[in-house]
Design a protein around this motif. Structure first.
Motif, short mmCIF file in Angstrom:
data_model
loop_
_atom_site.label_atom_id
_atom_site.label_comp_id
_atom_site.label_asym_id
_atom_site.label_seq_id
_atom_site.Cartn_x
_atom_site.Cartn_y
_atom_site.Cartn_z
N PHE B 528 0.82 -1.38 -0.01
CA PHE B 528 -0.13 -0.09 -0.09
C PHE B 528 0.89 1.25 0.11
O PHE B 528 0.69 2.26 -0.62
CB PHE B 528 -0.87 0.00 1.33
CG PHE B 528 -1.61 1.26 1.51
CD1 PHE B 528 -2.60 1.71 0.94
CD2 PHE B 528 -1.12 2.00 2.56
CE1 PHE B 528 -3.27 2.73 1.01
CE2 PHE B 528 -1.74 3.41 2.60
CZ PHE B 528 -2.80 3.74 1.94
N LEU B 529 2.09 1.11 0.86
CA LEU B 529 2.92 2.38 0.83
C LEU B 529 3.60 2.59 -0.38
O LEU B 529 3.45 3.71 -0.91
CB LEU B 529 3.82 2.11 1.88
CG LEU B 529 3.48 2.33 3.62
CD1 LEU B 529 4.80 1.80 4.32
CD2 LEU B 529 2.83 3.32 3.82
N ALA B 530 3.80 1.53 -1.12
CA ALA B 530 4.67 1.61 -2.44
C ALA B 530 3.62 2.02 -3.45
O ALA B 530 4.01 2.94 -4.25
CB ALA B 530 5.24 0.51 -2.82
N ARG B 531 2.60 1.51 -3.37
CA ARG B 531 1.60 1.87 -4.64
C ARG B 531 0.84 3.05 -4.42
O ARG B 531 0.87 4.04 -5.31
CB ARG B 531 0.66 0.83 -4.72
CG ARG B 531 1.14 -0.51 -5.51
CD ARG B 531 -0.15 -1.57 -5.66
NE ARG B 531 -0.10 -2.10 -4.73
CZ ARG B 531 -1.29 -2.15 -3.86
NH1 ARG B 531 -2.25 -1.30 -4.14
NH2 ARG B 531 -1.37 -2.87 -2.85
N VAL B 532 0.51 3.49 -3.31
CA VAL B 532 -0.06 4.71 -2.88
C VAL B 532 0.30 5.92 -2.58
O VAL B 532 0.32 6.96 -3.17
CB VAL B 532 -1.89 4.37 -2.20
CG1 VAL B 532 -2.52 5.65 -1.87
CG2 VAL B 532 -2.42 2.95 -2.53
N VAL B 533 0.89 5.48 -1.26
CA VAL B 533 1.53 6.68 -0.55
C VAL B 533 2.84 7.28 -1.36
O VAL B 533 3.00 8.57 -1.37
CB VAL B 533 1.89 6.41 0.89
CG1 VAL B 533 2.62 7.48 1.54
CG2 VAL B 533 0.70 5.90 1.49
N ASP B 534 3.62 6.48 -1.87
CA ASP B 534 4.62 6.71 -2.52
C ASP B 534 4.57 7.38 -3.72
O ASP B 534 5.00 8.46 -4.07
CB ASP B 534 5.65 5.62 -2.63
CG ASP B 534 7.19 5.81 -3.10
OD1 ASP B 534 7.82 6.92 -2.67
OD2 ASP B 534 7.59 5.04 -3.93
N VAL B 535 3.66 6.80 -4.58
CA VAL B 535 3.27 7.27 -6.01
C VAL B 535 2.72 8.42 -5.94
O VAL B 535 3.04 9.52 -6.59
CB VAL B 535 2.81 6.26 -6.86
CG1 VAL B 535 2.36 6.75 -8.11
CG2 VAL B 535 3.81 5.03 -6.99
N LYS B 536 1.36 8.38 -5.31
CA LYS B 536 0.60 9.47 -5.51
C LYS B 536 1.15 10.52 -4.24
O LYS B 536 0.76 11.89 -4.65
CB LYS B 536 -0.65 9.00 -4.99
CG LYS B 536 -1.40 8.03 -5.69
CD LYS B 536 -2.25 8.79 -6.86
CE LYS B 536 -2.47 7.89 -8.01
NZ LYS B 536 -3.09 6.69 -7.81
N GLY B 537 1.46 10.30 -3.13
CA GLY B 537 1.84 11.20 -2.08
C GLY B 537 3.27 11.78 -2.62
O GLY B 537 3.13 13.17 -2.81
N ILE B 538 4.18 11.21 -2.21
CA ILE B 538 5.58 11.82 -2.10
C ILE B 538 6.07 12.19 -3.54
O ILE B 538 6.37 13.23 -3.98
CB ILE B 538 6.52 10.70 -1.58
CG1 ILE B 538 6.09 10.41 -0.10
CG2 ILE B 538 7.89 11.25 -1.34
CD1 ILE B 538 6.87 9.49 0.72
N ASP B 539 5.95 11.14 -4.48
CA ASP B 539 6.23 11.69 -5.82
C ASP B 539 5.54 12.70 -6.43
O ASP B 539 5.89 13.65 -7.05
CB ASP B 539 6.07 10.23 -6.89
CG ASP B 539 7.06 9.37 -6.62
OD1 ASP B 539 7.73 9.36 -5.65
OD2 ASP B 539 7.14 8.32 -7.33
N GLY B 540 3.94 12.69 -6.02
CA GLY B 540 3.24 13.77 -6.60
C GLY B 540 3.68 15.21 -5.88
O GLY B 540 3.59 16.20 -6.54
N ALA B 541 4.07 15.08 -4.75
CA ALA B 541 4.21 16.26 -4.02
C ALA B 541 5.75 17.11 -4.66
O ALA B 541 5.87 17.98 -5.00
CB ALA B 541 4.80 16.06 -2.30
#
Lengths: 85, 590
Positions: B528-541
């Motif tokens: 979940f962290l890899a797919r959602v938080v990392d891609v959408k959250g951190i990469d997005g920011a």
């Protein structure tokens, strides 16, 4: 000398004589207990002549019977290989 | 330095030379050391000697008073008798261990501070364990390890108590402890009680002593428990608990002795019984009962040594140790029998033998302190003592059914040692005066009153009558008896079983649960962290910030046109804005 006495005592042929001597010794001990003065007696039983003989005999019987009871009935005595170590 | 010389120095440093000597020179040397020990005790008088500062505490090796001198006497005398008994032994290690052991006991006896006491205490434990190992049979080696483990545990208890005692009192001086119920008090008490073999902490004794070498067990029977009795007299006089434990001990040993088939184990149970008198005497704590405990320890060391020497002589000559396998030896070993019987009469407290003048002092101490039940039970135990040590053991060993063993008298040195101990047993019984003079308190006690003699004889002779009437019941049986060593001998197996079976199964189960739940959940969560938080959250920011600055840069690029009038207009607007702000701020502050 020592050896002769020991051999005499050990010889089964003399057991009758030894038995009689022992009974004499027992009798004399009790008789002497009636004759001694008892000014040091602290408790009531110390004043009873023959108390020592009675208490000794009772103690002996109680110790043997109680110990054997504990040993046989309470599972204290086990085979020699019990620990097996 | 010249006022006093520590006898342990002879034993501990003298032992170092033993391995280099052979034959008659070695034997002479072995006898010389205990004689020097006896001489140094003879030359002693009360006082404090050999004190040194060590890391802020005072170590005192020579705290000498009447109590330590009387134990010094008996320890050095017994070491001489014991080494004469062992002269034929060619295992040098045993002699070294025996001397270190005696040196430890004397070190404890004269220790003036707890640290010194503890160090010598541990020396005794390790040196004596060697006397068990030295028999070099698997059973002995296992018993030796158990002995060592129990004593290490006891030593740790003692040390823990000493440290707590020091923290609360800031004193290391050996002396009576306050009965304050503190942890320090009880830890030290337990540590000493283990060495005194007080039930339920006694099983090491009956486990190890019958497994020691023939000559080693003679030393063991004398030193460990009696050193503990000395420490009890020194530190714990008048501890009520000890009265009850001592009385129980006296009877406990007697009960187990009825059941016992191994001759030295039977005698070992009687050590527990006899030490019970001394422990009870310490608990009563009056001058008379403490005198009784000390004098009984003195007499006990000699007669118990004699009994172990007698039983050891039979083991040495026949190779058998079980009563069921012995019998009929009176024909071939009459002198051993007679010397053994002197020890038997002494331990049974027959008039004219040493036990009579010492054991009765403990019982009289109980009577004078108004403890009729204690006195009665202790008297009962003394009937049991005669029953086993004076009747059962010699009957089945020397008389009884003929085992057909071809034995002969033991070597001369063994007989001489037994003769010396027998001489002391009778000497003390006939002339108790010299021993009474050594005792820590003045003695107002006479064992030889008419009624005491006749009642003691009555107790003993009628015990004999009971023995012969119950002879059938007393036939030894080829068994062993479960004692409190069961806890660690079988208990260790329970522990291993627990470790192997339920704990292993539990471990697998927990492992499966971990794999199934924890690992899977962790993998899902990290996915979940890899797919959602990392891609959408951190990469997005990160990407969003980059996009914003790219856009901003594009807008700024349009303003940089290169025309001077545009720059001048921008500066003018800026000046107007700044002045406006300043004016507005000034007006607001009015």
């Amino acid at each position: 000398m020592i050896k002769r006495i020991v051999l005499y005592i050990g010889n089964p042929a003399h057991s009758g004589t030894l038995k009689k001597l022992s009974y004499v010794a027992l009798g004399l001990t009790v008789a002497a207990d009636f004759l001694v003065q008892r000014e040091h007696a602290m408790y009531i039983w110390d004043k009873i002549p023959g108390w020592g003989a009675l208490y000794g005999f009772v103690s002996c019987v109680v110790i043997v019977l109680v110990s054997k009871f504990i040993g046989h009935k309470c599972g204290v005595m086990r085979g020699e290989d019990y620990y097996n170590d | 330095m010249t006022d006093w010389f520590h006898p342990s120095v002879f034993y501990i440093f003298g032992a170092a030379l033993i391995p280099f000597l052979r034959g008659k020179v070695r034997n002479a040397y072995l006898m010389l050391i205990p004689l020097l020990g006896v001489a140094s005790v003879f030359a002693m008088s009360s006082g404090t000697f050999w004190s040194w500062d060590f890391l802020g505490t005072v170590l005192t090796f020579g705290a000498v008073d009447k109590l330590s001198i009387v134990f010094g006497w008996v320890f050095t005398i017994m070491s001489f008798i014991g080494i004469v008994y062992a002269l034929h032994v060619n295992d040098q290690g045993q002699h070294v261990a025996a001397f270190l052991y005696v040196g430890g006991a004397l070190g404890v006896t004269f220790a003036g501070d707890y640290l010194t006491l503890f160090v010598f205490w541990e020396l005794m434990a390790f040196a004596s364990a060697y006397l068990v190992f030295a028999r070099r049979e698997p059973a002995a080696i296992r018993a030796g390890y158990r002995y060592l483990l129990v004593h290490t545990f006891g030593g740790v208890c003692l040390l823990g108590g000493i440290i707590l005692h020091y923290l609360s009192t800031k004193s290391m001086v050996v002396g009576p402890l306050d009965h304050d119920g503190s942890l320090a008090f009880y830890m030290m008490l337990v540590g000493v009680m283990i060495n005194a073999a007080v039930p339920p902490l006694h099983a090491w004794l009956t486990d190890a002593y019958p497994e020691g070498t023939v000559t080693g067990s003679v030393f063991m029977s004398a030193f460990t428990t009696k050193t503990a009795v000395y420490v009890l007299v020194r530190i714990f006089p008048g501890t009520e608990l000890l009265v009850y434990l001592g009385t129980i001990m006296a009877l406990y040993g007697v009960v187990y002795a009825v059941l016992e088939n191994d001759c030295r184990r039977l005698l070992a149970y009687h050590i527990i019984s006899q030490v019970g008198y001394m422990v009870a005497g310490v608990g009563i704590g009056t001058e008379m009962s403490l005198n009784g405990s000390v004098s009984h320890a003195f007499a006990h060391i000699l007669y118990k040594g004699l009994l172990f020497m007698g039983a050891g002589a039979v083991i040495e000559m026949t190779g058998r140790r079980k009563l069921t396998e012995l019998g009929g030896l009176y024909r071939t070993m009459p002198i051993t029998l007679v010397l053994y019987m002197i020890g038997g009469f002494a331990i049974s407290a027959f008039p004219l033998f040493s036990g009579f003048v010492t054991k009765s002092m403990v019982i009289a101490g109980a009577s004078h302190d108004h403890r009729p039940l204690v006195a009665l039970f202790l008297t009962m135990a003394s009937a049991g003592t005669f029953l086993h040590t004076g009747l059962k053991l010699p009957y089945y060993m020397f008389f009884g059914k003929d085992s057909g063993l071809e034995a002969k008298e033991p070597p001369l040195n063994m007989l001489i040692a037994m003769g010396m101990a027998a001489f002391m047993c009778i000497g003390i019984g006939v002339l108790p005066g010299p021993l009474y003079n050594l005792l820590p308190y003045p003695v107002h006690f006479n064992a030889y009153t008419g009624d005491h003699v006749t009642s003691a004889l009555g107790i003993l002779l009628f015990t004999g009558l009971g023995f012969f009437m119950l002879l059938k019941k007393l036939d030894p049986e080829p068994t062993i008896s479960i004692d409190t060593d069961w806890v660690y001998r079988k208990g260790s197996r329970v522990f291993m079983w627990l470790a192997n079976k339920p704990l292993a199964v539990g471990d697998t189960y927990v492992g499966n649960v971990y794999d199934t739940w924890f690992t899977r959940f962790t993998l899902f969560f990290s996915g979940f962290l890899a797919r959602v938080v990392d891609v959408k959250g951190i990469d997005g920011a990160v990407n969003g910030v980059a996009h914003f600055f790219i856009g901003l840069a594009g807008m700024l690029r349009v303003t940089a046109s290169g025309l001077v009038r545009n720059y001048a207009a921008t500066m003018l607007i800026g000046v107007v804005v700044i002045l406006g702000c300043y004016l507005f701020a000034s007006l607001m502050s009015l």
